[in-house]
Design a protein around this motif. Structure first.
Motif, PDB file in Angstrom:
ATOM      1  N   ALA A  34       0.826  -1.342   0.179  1.00 42.40           N
ATOM      2  CA  ALA A  34       0.164   0.067  -0.025  1.00 42.40           C
ATOM      3  C   ALA A  34       0.909   1.170  -0.095  1.00 42.40           C
ATOM      4  CB  ALA A  34      -0.843   0.091   1.201  1.00 42.40           C
ATOM      5  N   GLU A  35       1.897   1.189   0.761  1.00 44.26           N
ATOM      6  CA  GLU A  35       3.022   2.529   0.655  1.00 44.26           C
ATOM      7  C   GLU A  35       3.613   2.622  -0.627  1.00 44.26           C
ATOM      8  OE1 GLU A  35       6.075   3.214   3.976  1.00 44.26           O
ATOM      9  OE2 GLU A  35       4.450   2.350   5.007  1.00 44.26           O
ATOM     10  N   ILE A  36       3.989   1.398  -1.338  1.00 51.08           N
ATOM     11  CA  ILE A  36       4.569   1.753  -2.610  1.00 51.08           C
ATOM     12  C   ILE A  36       3.504   2.166  -3.573  1.00 51.08           C
ATOM     13  CG2 ILE A  36       5.345   0.296  -4.421  1.00 51.08           C
ATOM     14  CD1 ILE A  36       6.785  -1.739  -2.548  1.00 51.08           C
ATOM     15  N   ASP A  37       2.142   1.720  -3.533  1.00 53.56           N
ATOM     16  CA  ASP A  37       1.163   2.104  -4.299  1.00 53.56           C
ATOM     17  C   ASP A  37       1.007   3.525  -4.257  1.00 53.56           C
ATOM     18  OD1 ASP A  37       1.239  -0.143  -5.616  1.00 53.56           O
ATOM     19  OD2 ASP A  37      -0.741  -0.739  -4.755  1.00 53.56           O
ATOM     20  N   ALA A  38       1.016   4.073  -2.939  1.00 56.69           N
ATOM     21  CA  ALA A  38       0.821   5.444  -2.620  1.00 56.69           C
ATOM     22  C   ALA A  38       1.904   6.540  -3.178  1.00 56.69           C
ATOM     23  CB  ALA A  38       0.691   5.563  -0.939  1.00 56.69           C
ATOM     24  N   ALA A  39       3.026   5.788  -3.175  1.00 59.06           N
ATOM     25  CA  ALA A  39       4.022   6.685  -3.564  1.00 59.06           C
ATOM     26  C   ALA A  39       4.223   6.712  -5.242  1.00 59.06           C
ATOM     27  CB  ALA A  39       5.486   5.999  -3.163  1.00 59.06           C
ATOM     28  N   LEU A  40       3.963   5.617  -5.631  1.00 56.83           N
ATOM     29  CA  LEU A  40       3.497   5.629  -7.213  1.00 56.83           C
ATOM     30  C   LEU A  40       2.515   6.681  -7.547  1.00 56.83           C
ATOM     31  CD1 LEU A  40       4.631   1.833  -7.846  1.00 56.83           C
ATOM     32  CD2 LEU A  40       5.971   3.996  -8.311  1.00 56.83           C
ATOM     33  N   ALA A  65       1.667   9.283  -6.051  1.00 57.12           N
ATOM     34  CA  ALA A  65       1.944  10.469  -5.658  1.00 57.12           C
ATOM     35  C   ALA A  65       2.619  11.071  -6.931  1.00 57.12           C
ATOM     36  CB  ALA A  65       2.632  10.819  -4.447  1.00 57.12           C
ATOM     37  N   THR A  66       3.373  10.341  -7.598  1.00 61.19           N
ATOM     38  CA  THR A  66       4.372  10.808  -8.733  1.00 61.19           C
ATOM     39  C   THR A  66       3.346  10.271 -10.052  1.00 61.19           C
ATOM     40  OG1 THR A  66       5.589   8.873  -8.758  1.00 61.19           O
ATOM     41  CG2 THR A  66       6.383  10.489  -7.405  1.00 61.19           C
ATOM     42  N   GLY A  67       2.096   9.806 -10.096  1.00 60.84           N
ATOM     43  CA  GLY A  67       1.511   9.646 -11.418  1.00 60.84           C
ATOM     44  C   GLY A  67       1.839   8.556 -11.973  1.00 60.84           C
ATOM     45  N   VAL A  68       2.464   7.367 -11.420  1.00 62.45           N
ATOM     46  CA  VAL A  68       2.715   6.311 -12.245  1.00 62.45           C
ATOM     47  C   VAL A  68       2.206   5.158 -11.574  1.00 62.45           C
ATOM     48  CG1 VAL A  68       4.703   7.143 -13.426  1.00 62.45           C
ATOM     49  CG2 VAL A  68       5.134   6.358 -11.285  1.00 62.45           C
ATOM     50  N   VAL A  69       0.969   5.211 -10.615  1.00 65.21           N
ATOM     51  CA  VAL A  69       0.907   3.796 -10.226  1.00 65.21           C
ATOM     52  C   VAL A  69       0.091   2.954 -11.118  1.00 65.21           C
ATOM     53  CG1 VAL A  69      -1.497   4.661  -9.591  1.00 65.21           C
ATOM     54  CG2 VAL A  69      -0.397   2.876  -7.911  1.00 65.21           C
ATOM     55  N   HIS A  70      -0.326   3.370 -12.396  1.00 63.12           N
ATOM     56  CA  HIS A  70      -0.760   2.391 -13.268  1.00 63.12           C
ATOM     57  C   HIS A  70       0.237   1.536 -13.902  1.00 63.12           C
ATOM     58  CE1 HIS A  70       0.612   6.038 -15.210  1.00 63.12           C
ATOM     59  NE2 HIS A  70       0.363   5.498 -16.509  1.00 63.12           N
ATOM     60  N   LEU A  71       1.630   1.940 -13.667  1.00 62.28           N
ATOM     61  CA  LEU A  71       2.700   1.236 -14.189  1.00 62.28           C
ATOM     62  C   LEU A  71       3.591   0.333 -13.165  1.00 62.28           C
ATOM     63  CD1 LEU A  71       4.258   4.251 -16.249  1.00 62.28           C
ATOM     64  CD2 LEU A  71       3.038   2.238 -17.251  1.00 62.28           C
TER      65      LEU A  71
END
Ligand SMILES: Nc1ncnc2c1ncn2[C@@H]1O[C@H](COP(=O)(O)OP(=O)(O)OP(=O)(O)O)[C@@H](O)[C@H]1O
Length: 273
Positions: free
Chosen positions: A105-111, A113-119
């Motif tokens: 969940a923390e990794i997804d939140a960080a991604l 925040a920088t707009g790349v969670v879909h990657l």
């Protein structure tokens, strides 16, 4: 304008020098970075930008002068080059865990925040320059740093991607209040949100707001007459932002699909198909 003056000092480099093989790589360098402040280092190749950044992060110790850091200072670092074995498949999620283990969940939140969670499950080798820089930013931000050090954050990124990345860096500063040290290897481009530009040439050649450095006689004599109009300062004239996942954020904060977004150009407004 220096709205951050008076804020807590994160790092103070005072009269610092680094000497190797009988020569000073940098000499008498002063750099102060406060909470919430964006400082950009510029200067020609070999002028000591990376050396100065290493003094800030503590990778190098000064041979003269002093460097003091707030106690317990957490630093997030985005290097200019990553030593990754590019022959091995590596997903973005795995890249995030190489230097520390974090809950999903923390990794997804960080991604996010920088707009790349879909990657998150994409392979790092397949990312565009801008997507890769965003993944590296997420990797630095997950440590919740007090100070973010970015060595050339826009490398491999085209012009509109640069504007978007600089916007994101400004947003990270606004939302987290961290201090940011940027190293710009492109001499003539400094993000508008920079509070202080420090121009190096083995020593501090000049410093100040982006506008004042562009006008300073030291900057002009270092880079010649052509530099007079060359220090481009990114301004924020656009009224919408193209997000990396293809959607568009309007000026009022609404997020719409690209096909719903209407570009108002000088000639006429039109709807993209
Ligand atoms: N460990 C070292 N030993 C000797 N010289 C070094 C060492 N590290 C860097 N240098 C020299 O110090 C000078 C400053 O290097 P530095 O990497 O700080 O410059 P820079 O401004 O970041 O350059 P660039 O824009 O090319 O990346 C250069 O002349 C470099 O060759």
């Amino acid at each position: 304008m220096d709205v951050h003056r008076g804020h807590e000092v994160l790092v103070d480099v005072a009269g610092a020098g680094v000497r190797r093989d009988g020569r000073w790589l940098v000499e008498a360098v002063d750099v102060t970075i406060r909470k919430g402040e964006i400082v950009t280092l510029i200067g020609p190749n070999g002028s000591g930008k990376s050396t100065t950044a290493k003094l800030v992060t503590g990778v190098l110790k000064p041979d003269a002068g002093s460097v003091s850091r707030k106690s317990g200072l957490r630093i997030g670092y985005v290097p200019q080059k990553l030593s990754i074995d590019w022959t091995m498949p590596l997903t973005v999620r795995r890249l995030m865990s190489l230097t520390g283990s974090y809950p999903k969940a923390e990794i997804d939140a960080a991604l996010a925040a920088t707009g790349v969670v879909h990657l998150a499950n994409a392979e790092v080798q397949h990312l565009s320059g801008g997507e890769f820089q965003r993944a590296l930013l997420a990797r630095a931000m997950i440590r919740k740093p007090d100070l973010l050090v970015l060595d050339e954050p826009v490398q491999g990124v085209d012009f509109s991607g640069e504007v978007a990345l600089y916007d994101l860096i400004g947003q990270i500063r606004d939302e987290t209040g961290c201090g940011i040290l940027l190293i710009s290897h492109d001499l003539h481009v400094v993000m508008a949100a920079t509070d202080t530009v420090i121009c190096l040439n083995g020593h501090v050649c000049c410093r100040g707001t982006p506008e004042s450095v562009a006008r300073s006689p030291e900057y002009l004599s270092l880079f010649g007459a052509r530099a007079a109009n060359a220090l481009a300062v990114y301004q924020h004239h656009h009224d919408h932002t193209h997000l990396p996942d293809g959607r568009v954020e309007e000026a009022d904060g609404r997020i719409v699909d690209a096909h719903e977004h209407v570009h108002e150009h000088d000639h006429e407004g039109h709807r993209h198909a």
